[in-house]
Write a protein that holds these residues in place. Structure first.
Motif, mmCIF file in Angstrom:
data_model
loop_
_atom_site.group_PDB
_atom_site.id
_atom_site.type_symbol
_atom_site.label_atom_id
_atom_site.label_comp_id
_atom_site.label_asym_id
_atom_site.label_seq_id
_atom_site.Cartn_x
_atom_site.Cartn_y
_atom_site.Cartn_z
ATOM 1 N N ALA A 138 0.850 -1.195 0.000
ATOM 2 C CA ALA A 138 0.000 0.000 0.000
ATOM 3 C C ALA A 138 0.883 1.241 0.000
ATOM 4 C CB ALA A 138 -0.905 -0.007 1.233
ATOM 5 N N GLY A 139 0.402 2.288 -0.648
ATOM 6 C CA GLY A 139 1.180 3.522 -0.667
ATOM 7 C C GLY A 139 1.288 4.148 0.706
ATOM 8 N N ARG A 140 0.212 4.090 1.459
ATOM 9 C CA ARG A 140 0.202 4.574 2.839
ATOM 10 C C ARG A 140 -0.871 3.824 3.604
ATOM 11 N NH1 ARG A 140 0.665 10.827 4.405
ATOM 12 N NH2 ARG A 140 2.639 10.315 3.407
ATOM 13 N N VAL A 141 -0.512 3.281 4.756
ATOM 14 C CA VAL A 141 -1.463 2.608 5.631
ATOM 15 C C VAL A 141 -1.795 3.556 6.772
ATOM 16 C CG1 VAL A 141 -1.949 0.615 7.091
ATOM 17 C CG2 VAL A 141 -0.510 0.351 5.051
ATOM 18 N N ILE A 142 -3.067 3.946 6.842
ATOM 19 C CA ILE A 142 -3.549 4.857 7.884
ATOM 20 C C ILE A 142 -4.399 4.037 8.846
ATOM 21 C CG2 ILE A 142 -4.920 6.919 8.376
ATOM 22 C CD1 ILE A 142 -4.350 7.698 5.371
ATOM 23 N N ALA A 143 -3.929 3.903 10.073
ATOM 24 C CA ALA A 143 -4.619 3.081 11.065
ATOM 25 C C ALA A 143 -5.336 3.978 12.058
ATOM 26 C CB ALA A 143 -3.616 2.191 11.796
ATOM 27 N N SER A 144 -6.560 3.596 12.396
ATOM 28 C CA SER A 144 -7.331 4.325 13.402
ATOM 29 C C SER A 144 -7.575 3.417 14.599
ATOM 30 C CB SER A 144 -8.676 4.787 12.825
ATOM 31 O OG SER A 144 -9.466 5.388 13.832
ATOM 32 N N ALA A 145 -7.273 3.926 15.790
ATOM 33 C CA ALA A 145 -7.487 3.170 17.023
ATOM 34 C C ALA A 145 -7.727 4.154 18.159
ATOM 35 C CB ALA A 145 -6.298 2.275 17.324
ATOM 36 N N SER A 146 -8.314 3.647 19.252
ATOM 37 C CA SER A 146 -8.905 4.538 20.257
ATOM 38 C C SER A 146 -8.001 4.936 21.411
ATOM 39 C CB SER A 146 -10.170 3.886 20.829
ATOM 40 O OG SER A 146 -9.853 2.641 21.441
ATOM 41 N N THR A 147 -6.855 4.291 21.598
ATOM 42 C CA THR A 147 -5.973 4.627 22.723
ATOM 43 C C THR A 147 -4.530 4.730 22.237
ATOM 44 O OG1 THR A 147 -5.429 2.343 23.365
ATOM 45 C CG2 THR A 147 -7.485 3.293 24.266
ATOM 46 N N PRO A 148 -3.676 5.406 23.007
ATOM 47 C CA PRO A 148 -2.261 5.480 22.613
ATOM 48 C C PRO A 148 -1.610 4.107 22.466
ATOM 49 C CG PRO A 148 -2.742 7.141 24.274
ATOM 50 C CD PRO A 148 -3.973 6.280 24.165
ATOM 51 N N ASP A 149 -1.920 3.165 23.380
ATOM 52 C CA ASP A 149 -1.325 1.833 23.292
ATOM 53 C C ASP A 149 -1.770 1.118 22.014
ATOM 54 O OD1 ASP A 149 0.035 2.164 25.631
ATOM 55 O OD2 ASP A 149 -1.346 0.985 26.867
ATOM 56 N N LYS A 150 -3.037 1.253 21.665
ATOM 57 C CA LYS A 150 -3.528 0.607 20.444
ATOM 58 C C LYS A 150 -2.922 1.243 19.200
ATOM 59 C CE LYS A 150 -7.920 -1.001 22.368
ATOM 60 N NZ LYS A 150 -9.407 -0.949 22.284
ATOM 61 N N ARG A 151 -2.760 2.545 19.224
ATOM 62 C CA ARG A 151 -2.145 3.218 18.075
ATOM 63 C C ARG A 151 -0.669 2.836 17.957
ATOM 64 N NH1 ARG A 151 -5.856 7.118 19.901
ATOM 65 N NH2 ARG A 151 -4.337 8.328 21.088
ATOM 66 N N SER A 152 -0.002 2.657 19.092
ATOM 67 C CA SER A 152 1.393 2.220 19.073
ATOM 68 C C SER A 152 1.498 0.815 18.480
ATOM 69 C CB SER A 152 1.967 2.248 20.491
ATOM 70 O OG SER A 152 3.291 1.764 20.510
ATOM 71 N N LEU A 153 0.563 -0.061 18.850
ATOM 72 C CA LEU A 153 0.548 -1.409 18.288
ATOM 73 C C LEU A 153 0.374 -1.351 16.773
ATOM 74 C CD1 LEU A 153 0.334 -4.503 18.386
ATOM 75 C CD2 LEU A 153 -2.112 -4.223 18.905
ATOM 76 N N ALA A 154 -0.563 -0.534 16.296
ATOM 77 C CA ALA A 154 -0.794 -0.431 14.852
ATOM 78 C C ALA A 154 0.460 0.050 14.124
ATOM 79 C CB ALA A 154 -1.972 0.505 14.579
ATOM 80 N N ALA A 155 1.173 0.992 14.729
ATOM 81 C CA ALA A 155 2.419 1.470 14.118
ATOM 82 C C ALA A 155 3.462 0.355 14.074
ATOM 83 C CB ALA A 155 2.947 2.671 14.899
#
Length: 330
Positions: free
Chosen positions: A165-182
């Protein structure tokens, strides 16, 4: 055997462990002694009787199991006896024994952890089809994955990144979840649900900002409400949005056909059962298992519960306290 039985429709409180008769495999079925049972957000709808397929009481929930085949129904290949498998089941997974259709049963051998197999067979296959079948993501396209720390989302983020993918944009509800997605490969992480509190326009602006001011090509959406509305507004011409859930239990806007024509956008729906009816399991599982064994895909395990604690698993899932794949161990 012990099983979780629903005697009345409702929330997590209706999940009660009880002793029930052992099930019997019929033609085209095998009986599996269950090692682990997958827990899915769809199960929370099933216990309410608010999901796509109407349910009947009494009900033993559960759509996926890993275990060993202990009996084969009439006319079923006896070569599966004793084999370790992962299987999708219409109902009946939250139990010590489960009847599994042979057509949705895949042998996994002895090396793969049961929870990993559970993470792949329903949520992983869903993520595979969302990108391969529903949206036909092409290399270089921007992809938005909502609920990116969930069972489907953690696989979808990895697949989108692996498939260039050219860019993967992940949406999640907490800092820990966003860190996991990254950590799983997302290029940008945001909180679309928080933006939705300000309306659909805020979600559109957030997603476009995450894509350097440009509209996005692909959106995987399972939240509903203004997350859906704003995601639709953020779609580029020829962009595709696929809906595979409605976790907020709020519907999105109705979209007039003329609006789709004017913008050349596509809005699709996805339900795994429909894909399975057209032979949609084997190719997906073959690739997912291969990638996992090669270290190219990491199933994310978010919690393990005893069978008697199914109610707690549903409470944690609905309260958004979990990530990745949840399983029960009979």
């Amino acid at each position: 055997m012990r099983a979780v039985v629903v005697q009345r429709f409702g929330g997590p409180e209706v999940l009660v462990e009880a002793e029930v008769p052992d099930p019997v495999a019929g033609p085209g079925e095998v009986l599996v002694r269950v090692e682990v049972v997958g827990v899915n957000y769809a199960d929370t709808h099933t216990t309410e009787n608010t999901y796509l397929a109407p349910q009947q009481l009494p009900l033993v929930p559960g759509a996926e199991v890993v275990g060993r085949v202990v009996a084969c129904g009439a006319g079923t290949d006896a070569g599966l006896l004793g084999r370790r498998v992962v299987a999708l089941v219409p109902t009946g997974g939250y139990a010590e024994l489960a009847v599994c259709p042979v057509d949705s049963t895949v042998e996994i051998g002895e090396d793969l952890p049961g929870a990993d197999a559970c993470a792949l067979v329903l949520q992983g296959v869903t993520a595979w089809h969302l990108l391969r079948t529903s949206t036909r993501m092409a290399p270089g396209e921007s992809v938005v994955v909502h609920s990116a720390a969930g069972g489907v989302g953690t696989v979808a983020v990895q697949l989108a990144a692996r498939w260039h993918a050219g860019r993967v944009i992940a949406s999640a509800s907490t800092p820990d979840k966003r860190s996991l997605a990254a950590d799983l490969g997302a290029d940008v992480v945001v909180d679309a649900a928080a933006a939705a509190e300000a309306g659909a326009g805020a979600v559109r602006d957030l997603l476009m900002s995450a894509n350097d001011g440009e509209c996005v090509d692909v959106v995987l959406e399972m939240t509903g409400g203004d997350v859906f509305n704003g995601s639709y507004l953020a779609l580029a011409p020829l962009g595709r949005l696929v809906v595979f859930g409605m976790a907020s239990r709020r519907a999105g806007r109705s979209i007039p056909p003329v609006d789709l024509m004017a913008t050349s956008r596509t809005v699709a729906g996805f339900w795994l059962q429909a894909a399975l009816a057209h032979g949609g399991l084997r190719a997906a599982m073959d690739e997912l298992l291969s990638m996992t064994r090669a270290g190219l895909l990491r199933p994310v395990l978010g919690g393990e519960y005893a069978l008697a604690d199914a109610r707690l698993a549903h409470e944690d899932l609905r309260a958004r306290r979990t990530v990745g794949k949840l399983v029960l161990r009979p």
